[in-house]
Design an enzyme around this catalytic site. Structure first.
Site, PDB file in Angstrom:
ATOM      1  N   GLN A  51      18.290 107.051 110.669  1.00 36.58           N
ATOM      2  CA  GLN A  51      19.439 106.214 111.031  1.00 36.58           C
ATOM      3  C   GLN A  51      20.724 107.020 111.212  1.00 36.58           C
ATOM      4  O   GLN A  51      21.692 106.518 111.780  1.00 36.58           O
ATOM      5  CB  GLN A  51      19.664 105.115 109.979  1.00 36.58           C
ATOM      6  CG  GLN A  51      18.552 104.082 109.951  1.00 36.58           C
ATOM      7  CD  GLN A  51      18.856 102.999 108.950  1.00 36.58           C
ATOM      8  OE1 GLN A  51      18.609 103.169 107.761  1.00 36.58           O
ATOM      9  NE2 GLN A  51      19.403 101.894 109.410  1.00 36.58           N
ATOM     10  N   HIS A 134      11.350 103.094 108.042  1.00 36.66           N
ATOM     11  CA  HIS A 134      12.154 103.904 108.974  1.00 36.66           C
ATOM     12  C   HIS A 134      11.601 105.329 109.088  1.00 36.66           C
ATOM     13  O   HIS A 134      11.695 105.946 110.147  1.00 36.66           O
ATOM     14  CB  HIS A 134      13.609 104.000 108.484  1.00 36.66           C
ATOM     15  CG  HIS A 134      14.481 102.839 108.883  1.00 36.66           C
ATOM     16  ND1 HIS A 134      14.723 102.492 110.200  1.00 36.66           N
ATOM     17  CD2 HIS A 134      15.191 101.956 108.138  1.00 36.66           C
ATOM     18  CE1 HIS A 134      15.541 101.445 110.229  1.00 36.66           C
ATOM     19  NE2 HIS A 134      15.833 101.096 109.001  1.00 36.66           N
TER      20      HIS A 134
HETATM   21 ZN    ZN Z   1      17.050  99.566 108.451  1.00 36.25          ZN
END
Ligand code: ZN
Length: 157
Positions: A51, A134
């Site tokens: 991210q 993720h």
């Molecule tokens: Zn997330």
């Protein structure tokens, strides 16, 4: 305090599989600090390496009980079921209903590369599952039941 840019859904970095961290370095120490700063600034409860554009197996989580750093995390056990709204800092302003285990036991390395075991229920179990996904290039949107809906900023995870 150094904030990193949060990558948004559609960025290919969010679909890649991350590599394990072999040793602690000053660069990774800095990454951990930056990830925590970035997560708190965005009012999130969790943030994973990809991210912020880093394809390493690292996540930070804080559900309001203090920061948890998980390096090379792995889920050992999970049980039960919870169904509820989930959001993601890579998809701001949206949420969707996802079913997750209600209990998770995981192992990970801490900032000193020492192995520890963590158990979580409720939101913690949800956050661990969400963030670990993720690391293998998965977003919660793949698991949403029904459609996404809009949320106010404060309600987003
Ligand atoms: Zn997330």
């Amino acid at each position: 305090m150094a904030l990193r840019t949060i990558r948004l859904q559609g960025d290919p970095v969010l679909t890649k599989t991350c590599r394990e961290i072999k040793e602690m370095t000053p660069k990774i120490k800095e990454l951990i600090e930056d990830m925590l700063d970035t997560m708190y600034e965005a009012n999130g409860v969790g943030l994973a390496g990809p991210q912020v554009g880093v394809l390493k197996r690292i996540v930070v989580i804080d559900i309001g009980e203090g920061p948890v750093v998980m390096i090379n995390p792995m889920i050992l056990e999970s049980s039960g079921e919870q169904t509820g709204d989930e959001g993601c800092l890579s998809l701001p302003g949206k949420a969707g209903v996802v079913t997750r285990p209600d209990y998770v036991k995981a192992k990970a390395l801490n900032e000193d590369m020492e192995e520890y075991i963590i158990e979580g229920t409720g939101l913690m179990a949800r956050a661990i599952c969400h963030e670990l996904d993720h690391l293998d290039g998965h977003m919660y949107t793949e698991k949403v039941e029904g459609s996404l809906h809009d949320v106010t900023y404060e309600e987003a995870e």
